[in-house]
Design an enzyme around this catalytic site. Structure first.
Site, PDB file in Angstrom:
ATOM      1  N   HIS A   1     -36.337   7.365  17.680  1.00 22.56           N
ATOM      2  CA  HIS A   1     -37.730   7.333  17.227  1.00 22.56           C
ATOM      3  C   HIS A   1     -38.481   8.608  17.576  1.00 22.56           C
ATOM      4  O   HIS A   1     -39.696   8.588  17.665  1.00 22.56           O
ATOM      5  CB  HIS A   1     -38.464   6.137  17.861  1.00 22.56           C
TER       6      HIS A   1
ATOM      7  N   GLU B   1     -36.359   1.489   2.752  1.00 18.30           N
ATOM      8  CA  GLU B   1     -36.893   2.845   2.575  1.00 18.30           C
ATOM      9  C   GLU B   1     -36.347   3.520   1.328  1.00 18.30           C
ATOM     10  O   GLU B   1     -37.082   4.162   0.580  1.00 18.30           O
ATOM     11  CB  GLU B   1     -36.596   3.702   3.817  1.00 18.30           C
TER      12      GLU B   1
END
Lengths: 337, 324
Positions: free
Chosen positions: B130, B61
């Site tokens: 998440h 990322e």
């Protein structure tokens, strides 16, 4: 255990004509004098914040940047005064930036660690260790997608090798075969931590090889070696053969920044490396070959000092950006070109 | 003619349109290509536009968001998809230290025309790692624009102006909205400067964004059944906040409840409340209330997760408490 001892001073023939050799020598002298004056002005309170000097490492920026072309991209770190100067940024604009003046290259918004120059494709001065590497990958990607004949040279220190950004960036650049040169200025210390105290593998070229990226190593104190090695890497990248890792083994003669008491290294080690100083060893080789006289060197030095004095005068005469403009340049103004 | 489609289709259409319209636009991120997008936003793009423009990335990322910044500086118009806000924390350095600061620290020499899209929010039993709603963090940062498309129209219309923006734009798409269907009006163009009143009312202003908007609308219907007319404001743009629309609604209703899936402490809701206090304090008939997530990492078990998040019932209760 990595050897901190300096190798013998750079020697051997200089394969350049006199004009080119003296231009590169002059650039090293210009950096040296600018950096010495910056330290002085820091002491005088004219320059504040962090100031990281490039003294001792001049052969790396000068040799590498002279192997690149104006259309290429440069990404640098917070120890980037030398890169900015050699790339073509006006010394006065650099000095004014360090003073925090409106006439600086970033109007005083960036300071010593954030020198930028759109005209010469200098994409900063990045003060996050490893922060410039992903950026360089993207510049390389843009060049490739637009079929531009542009190499991106990304400079960083040995400390950056420990960052995740280093590993992610080398992988991406190799995976996508991008025209990016990862130029590692290995001066043996990440701030005050010696490389063998932070790296399990101190052979940095091995790390590049693990990403299927060819690596070259050059004596960073030898401007001839730096230039030749960089040229080889540039040629390969420009031919579309993908990225390359280049390690320049160099040494910082001064403290990490102006707040560093240098408790982590022996004075004798610094003195030993100074015998390999890039300016005096290169001068000696040129003199031995009859390409430089003492008078020419003194004239070159005087010219550098005059340029520095003019830069200081420019910075002193500079103005402060009005506080009313504080919020400028946070977002691009409407109707900007 | 208006037509029905869902949020996912609307966003997919917007990306497709951008890819067709501008050769500088490309999409990059984890599994955006051959897989078709984690949430199928880019299904079919890989075959249509090829692997150069629909660029699958490794799980890096920090690296690929930084690369998108570099590509933007190099003349491209990247759309980078970070799978979820949770993983964007690995890229936060590049977003905050590079993208947001770049124009300013270069003295205006360089802008970063970059669009970062990411899924946000909880509600699917995905547990603590998440389920973040961190758009309020991003809204704290000068140098970026932060969007939260909450309707079909927002999903269809926000991408084009985001790509036209010369500065970094971060778009938060709440996973709870992806299958939401609705009418796309004929004029679906969205300006990425202003909030929008989604329901007109007079008794209380419910101010919210993203995945909490449908909950606020449900709450408003329940309140209407009890004779309370709530106005619902969809913030849409989280940075810079459209203070004028917020304060106009509060000045009209004299009461406000802010609904935000972020945790209560230091939330975007707190900022909205502060602006109400600064601007329309004397218009208020009651202290401003908020419905936020509880101060707990989001739990897995359904009943606990539901209890941790803003819900229509909590919004209704907050309004009724306020009205006595």
């Amino acid at each position: 255990m990595i050897d901190h001892h300096a190798a013998p001073p750079p020697a051997g023939p200089v394969p350049w004509d006199k004009d080119f050799a003296l231009r590169l020598l002059a650039d090293m002298v210009r950096i040296r004098r600018m950096e010495e004056k910056s330290a002085e002005m820091y002491g005088a309170g004219k320059i504040r914040g962090f100031l990281h000097l490039y003294i001792g490492e001049e052969a790396t920026a000068v040799g590498a940047l002279h192997a690149l072309s104006p259309e290429d991209n440069i990404v640098a770190t917070y120890r980037e005064h030398g890169h900015a100067l050699v790339r073509g940024l006006d010394m006065a604009a650099i000095m004014a930036e360090m003073y925090g003046k409106r006439e600086g290259c970033a109007h005083g918004r960036g300071g010593s660690m954030h020198l930028f120059d759109r005209a010469t494709r200098l994409f900063g001065g990045n003060a996050i260790v490893g922060g410039g590497l992903p950026l360089a990958v993207g510049l390389g990607l843009a060049a490739k997608m637009q079929n531009e004949n542009r190499v991106t040279a990304c400079f960083f220190g040995d400390g950056a090798v420990a960052e995740g950004a280093f590993h992610e960036s080398l992988n991406l650049a190799a995976l996508w075969k991008l025209p990016v040169l990862f130029c590692c200025e290995n001066n043996l210390y990440g701030m005050g931590t010696a490389i063998e105290r932070s790296e399990s593998q101190t052979d940095l070229c091995v790390k590049a090889a693990s990403y299927n990226m060819p690596a070259l190593r050059a004596d960073g104190m030898d401007i001839v070696a730096v230039h030749k090695t960089t040229q080889d890497a540039v040629t390969r990248a420009r031919a579309g053969q993908g990225p390359m890792f280049v390690e320049y083994q160099t040494y910082r003669f001064r403290a990490h920044s102006m707040f560093d008491a240098e408790l982590y290294r022996q004075k004798a080690e610094v003195e030993e490396w100074k015998t390999r100083g890039p300016i005096h060893t290169f001068s000696a080789r040129l003199k031995a070959e009859g390409k430089l006289t003492e008078a020419e060197f003194l004239a070159m030095d005087a010219a550098a000092n005059a340029e520095v004095d003019a830069a200081v005068a420019f910075a002193e005469a500079g103005t402060w950006e009005p506080v009313e403009d504080l919020l400028r340049e946070v977002m691009t103004p409407e109707n900007a070109p | 003619m208006s037509r029905r489609l869902n949020y996912r289709e609307a966003m997919r259409e917007a990306m497709h349109e951008a890819l067709v319209a501008d050769p500088r636009v490309f999409l990059m991120g984890e599994d955006v290509g051959m897989y078709g997008g984690t949430y199928a936003f880019s299904k079919g793009f890989f075959d249509e536009f090829g692997p150069e423009r629909i660029r699958d990335t490794p799980l890096s990322e920090l690296g690929f968001v930084g690369a998108a910044i570099g590509a933007a500086l190099g003349g491209m118009r990247p759309i980078v998809e970070v799978m979820t806000v949770n993983f964007s924390l690995l890229a936060l350095d590049q977003i905050v230290n590079t993208a947001a600061a770049y124009r300013h620290m270069s003295g205006g020499q360089f802008s970063v025309p970059l669009v970062i899209r990411m899924t946000t929010g909880a509600g699917r039993q995905l547990a603590a790692q998440h389920s973040h709603s961190l758009e309020g963090w991003y809204a704290h940062i000068p140098g970026i624009r932060v969007l939260a498309p909450a309707t079909i129209e927002d999903a269809r219309g926000m991408l084009a102006p985001a790509l036209a923006d010369p500065d970094p734009v971060v778009i938060f798409e709440h996973a709870g909205l992806f299958n939401m269907e609705g009418e796309l009006p004929d004029d679906w163009t969205v300006d990425i400067r202003s909030a929008k009143v989604r329901r007109v009312g007079t008794d209380v202003a419910i101010i919210t964004h993203g995945g909490s908007l449908p909950k606020a609308m449900q709450a408003a219907e329940q309140l209407a059944a009890a004779g309370i007319e709530a106005e619902v404001v969809n913030l849409r743009v989280l940075r810079p906040l459209d203070t004028a629309t917020i304060t106009a609604s509060v000045a009209k209703c004299h009461r406000a409840v802010v609904v935000d899936e972020g945790w209560r402490t230091g939330s975007l809701a707190a900022e909205v409340m502060a602006r109400i206090m600064e601007n329309v304090f004397f218009e208020l008939d009651a202290p401003v209330a908020r419905v936020c997530s509880e101060e707990v990492p989001i739990p897995y078990a359904r009943h606990l997760e539901e209890a941790a998040l803003p819900q229509p019932e909590k919004i209704v209760a907050a309004v009724k408490r306020m009205l006595g």
